[in-house]
Design a protein around this motif. Structure first.
Motif, PDB file in Angstrom:
ATOM      1  N   LEU A 151      -8.512   3.889 -12.001  1.00 54.70           N
ATOM      2  CA  LEU A 151      -7.616   3.678 -11.399  1.00 54.70           C
ATOM      3  C   LEU A 151      -6.208   3.727 -11.867  1.00 54.70           C
ATOM      4  O   LEU A 151      -5.642   2.203 -10.795  1.00 54.70           O
ATOM      5  CB  LEU A 151      -8.222   2.052 -11.367  1.00 54.70           C
ATOM      6  CG  LEU A 151      -9.276   2.104 -10.479  1.00 54.70           C
ATOM      7  CD1 LEU A 151     -10.940   0.948 -11.313  1.00 54.70           C
ATOM      8  CD2 LEU A 151      -9.280   2.028  -9.309  1.00 54.70           C
TER       9      LEU A 151
ATOM     10  N   ARG B  97      -6.119   2.857  -6.035  1.00 54.45           N
ATOM     11  CA  ARG B  97      -7.047   4.353  -6.708  1.00 54.45           C
ATOM     12  C   ARG B  97      -5.548   6.004  -6.162  1.00 54.45           C
ATOM     13  O   ARG B  97      -5.337   6.483  -5.903  1.00 54.45           O
ATOM     14  CB  ARG B  97      -8.042   4.494  -6.120  1.00 54.45           C
ATOM     15  CG  ARG B  97      -8.625   6.059  -6.882  1.00 54.45           C
ATOM     16  CD  ARG B  97     -10.363   6.172  -6.846  1.00 54.45           C
ATOM     17  NE  ARG B  97     -10.739   4.790  -7.770  1.00 54.45           N
ATOM     18  CZ  ARG B  97     -11.233   4.430  -7.823  1.00 54.45           C
ATOM     19  NH1 ARG B  97     -11.725   3.635  -6.997  1.00 54.45           N
ATOM     20  NH2 ARG B  97     -12.311   3.727  -8.073  1.00 54.45           N
ATOM     21  N   ALA B  98      -5.141   5.070  -4.989  1.00 52.14           N
ATOM     22  CA  ALA B  98      -4.697   5.889  -3.775  1.00 52.14           C
ATOM     23  C   ALA B  98      -3.016   5.532  -3.565  1.00 52.14           C
ATOM     24  O   ALA B  98      -2.406   6.415  -3.156  1.00 52.14           O
ATOM     25  CB  ALA B  98      -5.551   5.599  -2.259  1.00 52.14           C
TER      26      ALA B  98
ATOM     27  N   ARG C  27      -9.019  -7.811  -8.755  1.00 46.63           N
ATOM     28  CA  ARG C  27     -10.642  -7.341  -8.163  1.00 46.63           C
ATOM     29  C   ARG C  27     -11.557  -7.123  -9.415  1.00 46.63           C
ATOM     30  O   ARG C  27     -11.348  -6.475 -10.654  1.00 46.63           O
ATOM     31  CB  ARG C  27     -10.654  -6.484  -8.059  1.00 46.63           C
ATOM     32  CG  ARG C  27      -9.245  -6.327  -6.268  1.00 46.63           C
ATOM     33  CD  ARG C  27     -10.646  -6.722  -4.826  1.00 46.63           C
ATOM     34  NE  ARG C  27      -9.532  -7.367  -4.126  1.00 46.63           N
ATOM     35  CZ  ARG C  27      -9.380  -6.931  -2.522  1.00 46.63           C
ATOM     36  NH1 ARG C  27     -10.743  -6.910  -2.203  1.00 46.63           N
ATOM     37  NH2 ARG C  27      -7.999  -6.937  -2.058  1.00 46.63           N
TER      38      ARG C  27
ATOM     39  N   ARG D 194       0.943  -0.901  -0.255  1.00 43.16           N
ATOM     40  CA  ARG D 194       0.137  -0.019  -0.228  1.00 43.16           C
ATOM     41  C   ARG D 194       0.880   0.954  -0.112  1.00 43.16           C
ATOM     42  O   ARG D 194       0.732   2.152  -0.664  1.00 43.16           O
ATOM     43  CB  ARG D 194      -0.565  -0.277   1.461  1.00 43.16           C
ATOM     44  CG  ARG D 194      -1.851  -0.951   1.070  1.00 43.16           C
ATOM     45  CD  ARG D 194      -2.805  -0.619   2.258  1.00 43.16           C
ATOM     46  NE  ARG D 194      -4.003  -2.062   2.175  1.00 43.16           N
ATOM     47  CZ  ARG D 194      -3.718  -2.587   3.189  1.00 43.16           C
ATOM     48  NH1 ARG D 194      -2.942  -2.864   3.680  1.00 43.16           N
ATOM     49  NH2 ARG D 194      -4.354  -3.990   3.448  1.00 43.16           N
TER      50      ARG D 194
ATOM     51  N   THR E 147      -7.101  -3.743  -2.480  1.00 48.70           N
ATOM     52  CA  THR E 147      -8.258  -3.641  -3.300  1.00 48.70           C
ATOM     53  C   THR E 147      -8.224  -2.250  -4.345  1.00 48.70           C
ATOM     54  O   THR E 147      -6.709  -1.533  -4.385  1.00 48.70           O
ATOM     55  CB  THR E 147      -8.966  -2.953  -1.713  1.00 48.70           C
ATOM     56  OG1 THR E 147      -8.873  -1.184  -1.228  1.00 48.70           O
ATOM     57  CG2 THR E 147      -9.037  -3.790  -0.795  1.00 48.70           C
ATOM     58  N   LEU E 148      -9.084  -1.818  -4.908  1.00 48.69           N
ATOM     59  CA  LEU E 148      -8.999  -0.800  -5.564  1.00 48.69           C
ATOM     60  C   LEU E 148      -8.847   0.445  -5.122  1.00 48.69           C
ATOM     61  O   LEU E 148      -8.573   1.469  -6.063  1.00 48.69           O
ATOM     62  CB  LEU E 148     -10.822  -0.874  -6.698  1.00 48.69           C
ATOM     63  CG  LEU E 148     -10.714  -1.776  -7.618  1.00 48.69           C
ATOM     64  CD1 LEU E 148     -12.625  -1.633  -8.670  1.00 48.69           C
ATOM     65  CD2 LEU E 148     -10.058  -2.034  -8.103  1.00 48.69           C
ATOM     66  N   ASP E 149      -9.541   0.737  -4.167  1.00 51.67           N
ATOM     67  CA  ASP E 149      -9.566   1.831  -3.523  1.00 51.67           C
ATOM     68  C   ASP E 149      -7.935   2.137  -2.689  1.00 51.67           C
ATOM     69  O   ASP E 149      -7.351   3.089  -2.920  1.00 51.67           O
ATOM     70  CB  ASP E 149      -9.903   1.652  -2.108  1.00 51.67           C
ATOM     71  CG  ASP E 149     -11.242   2.023  -1.933  1.00 51.67           C
ATOM     72  OD1 ASP E 149     -12.645   2.114  -3.145  1.00 51.67           O
ATOM     73  OD2 ASP E 149     -12.381   1.653  -1.508  1.00 51.67           O
ATOM     74  N   ASP E 150      -7.004   1.000  -2.475  1.00 45.38           N
ATOM     75  CA  ASP E 150      -5.495   0.950  -2.438  1.00 45.38           C
ATOM     76  C   ASP E 150      -4.861   1.211  -3.931  1.00 45.38           C
ATOM     77  O   ASP E 150      -4.317   2.370  -3.903  1.00 45.38           O
ATOM     78  CB  ASP E 150      -5.306  -0.534  -1.972  1.00 45.38           C
ATOM     79  CG  ASP E 150      -4.983  -0.812  -0.367  1.00 45.38           C
ATOM     80  OD1 ASP E 150      -5.829  -0.535   0.179  1.00 45.38           O
ATOM     81  OD2 ASP E 150      -6.043  -2.516  -0.318  1.00 45.38           O
TER      82      ASP E 150
ATOM     83  N   GLU F 124     -14.955 -10.255  -4.302  1.00 41.88           N
ATOM     84  CA  GLU F 124     -15.092  -9.338  -2.849  1.00 41.88           C
ATOM     85  C   GLU F 124     -14.315  -9.311  -2.212  1.00 41.88           C
ATOM     86  O   GLU F 124     -12.719  -9.709  -1.933  1.00 41.88           O
ATOM     87  CB  GLU F 124     -15.319  -7.912  -3.553  1.00 41.88           C
ATOM     88  CG  GLU F 124     -14.258  -7.255  -2.173  1.00 41.88           C
ATOM     89  CD  GLU F 124     -13.230  -6.072  -3.558  1.00 41.88           C
ATOM     90  OE1 GLU F 124     -12.899  -5.417  -2.566  1.00 41.88           O
ATOM     91  OE2 GLU F 124     -13.162  -6.759  -4.216  1.00 41.88           O
TER      92      GLU F 124
ATOM     93  N   SER G 292       0.379   4.349  -9.881  1.00 39.79           N
ATOM     94  CA  SER G 292      -0.001   3.490 -10.590  1.00 39.79           C
ATOM     95  C   SER G 292       0.469   3.369 -11.863  1.00 39.79           C
ATOM     96  O   SER G 292      -0.181   4.400 -12.272  1.00 39.79           O
ATOM     97  CB  SER G 292      -2.079   3.247 -10.166  1.00 39.79           C
ATOM     98  OG  SER G 292      -2.238   4.224 -11.095  1.00 39.79           O
TER      99      SER G 292
END
Length: 331
Positions: free
Chosen positions: A304, A278-279, A252, A208, A273-276, A266, A283
């Motif tokens: 993403l 995106r953050a 995912r 992460r 995760t997709l939130d990870d 999921e 990327s």
């Protein structure tokens, strides 16, 4: 030879003509900067500065026409039409395997050319990443930690994460950090327990916080790595088809808008995760081929990835679809 006192002061028209003469002598008559200076009574430093000025002003355009050269116009259009900060587009080859290799090589070169080499690289796995691992140059980084972004294979299959991470880390004079769990397990309860396991939680924490995240885009098909490895079961394939899945990112599955399609899958997945995604600090999505057009579009629409590395055929399709969306929003 007359003394070299520099060009006489003149108007804008004379200045433009002097720029033209410098360019013609250097690029068309192949005189060195020293020879151009002697011809026009300029210093070599003045000639060099004027050649740079001519490039910046568009008086001279340098075009690379090698068949593997990047498509900079397409790259600019993709960035303009999306939230991408950068795109890397290479020509589509006649053979799909050759296209995949060209895109993987471009992604490897992108990593190697980063102004600041990453200290930590999170990487997913698959056939594209295998090609990237084979293409990445020696000493692309120095002391990098390459960490696995999502769980691995439940049985041997293509795109083995172990060999990918080991190769990328070795070429970057670093070490590999593995996520010792399957990408998708049989039950949410087992997945939750594995995520709480300290060694797995630690690896996910490193992933992460990585400086760079690189991942391929997977299509929904019987030939996908997740299906062939047994991570996605036949009942899962039926569910994904019913929900309109177009592909996956780090295991995912998402629909055409980039939204998750299956809370059931999921809950059974282990990895970022997709939130990870995106953050992530940076990327990089790597994708090639007609079968991946839909998932490439979903990835870009959902924000993403910051950087997309792809082939010209995929980029053209994506450009037209994004332009169509933009036109519709402006109505």
């Amino acid at each position: 030879m007359p003394p070299r006192s520099g060009p006489a002061k003149s108007g804008a028209g004379d200045r433009d003509h002097l720029l033209l003469r410098v360019c013609q002598l250097h690029y068309e008559q192949h005189l060195t900067q020293q020879e151009v200076g002697e011809r026009l009574h300029l210093t070599r430093w003045q000639v060099g500065r004027m050649l740079k000025e001519a490039l910046a002003a568009g008086i001279v355009r340098i075009e690379i026409v090698h068949p593997q050269a990047r498509s900079h116009d397409l790259e600019t259009e993709l960035v303009t039409l999306s939230t991408l900060t950068e795109a890397v587009v290479v020509p589509t080859q006649d053979d799909p395997a050759a296209t995949q290799l060209a895109v993987a090589r471009a992604a490897a070169e992108y990593l190697a050319d980063l102004p600041t080499p990453p200290r930590t690289l999170a990487i997913s796995w698959g056939r594209m990443m295998s090609a990237l691992a084979s293409a990445i140059p020696p000493s692309w980084a120095d002391g990098v930690t390459v960490v696995q972004a999502n769980g691995g294979l439940s049985r041997p299959g293509p795109g083995d994460p172990g060999s990918i991470l080991t190769a990328v880390a070795r070429q970057g004079r670093g070490q590999a950090l593995f996520l010792q769990a399957p990408a998708i397990v049989d039950s949410p309860t087992l997945a939750a327990a594995l995520r709480r396991e300290p060694s797995i939680a630690e690896v996910l924490g490193v992933a992460r916080s990585a400086d760079v995240l690189v991942f391929p885009l997977g299509a929904v098909s019987h030939d996908s790595v997740l299906v062939k490895s047994g991570c996605v079961l036949p009942r899962d394939e039926v569910l994904l088809a019913e929900r309109g899945a177009v592909g996956d990112i780090v295991g995912r599955f998402l629909d055409a808008s980039g939204a998750l399609v299956s809370p059931e899958l999921e809950a059974r997945a282990i990895g970022l995760t997709l939130d990870d995604v995106r953050a992530a600090k940076l990327s990089v999505a790597v994708v090639a081929g007609e079968q991946k057009h839909a998932v490439a579009e979903a990835c870009v629409r959902a924000g993403l990835c910051n950087v997309l590395v792809t082939d010209a055929g995929t980029a053209q399709v994506l450009k037209h679809r994004l332009a169509g969306q933009s036109a519709g929003q402006n109505l």
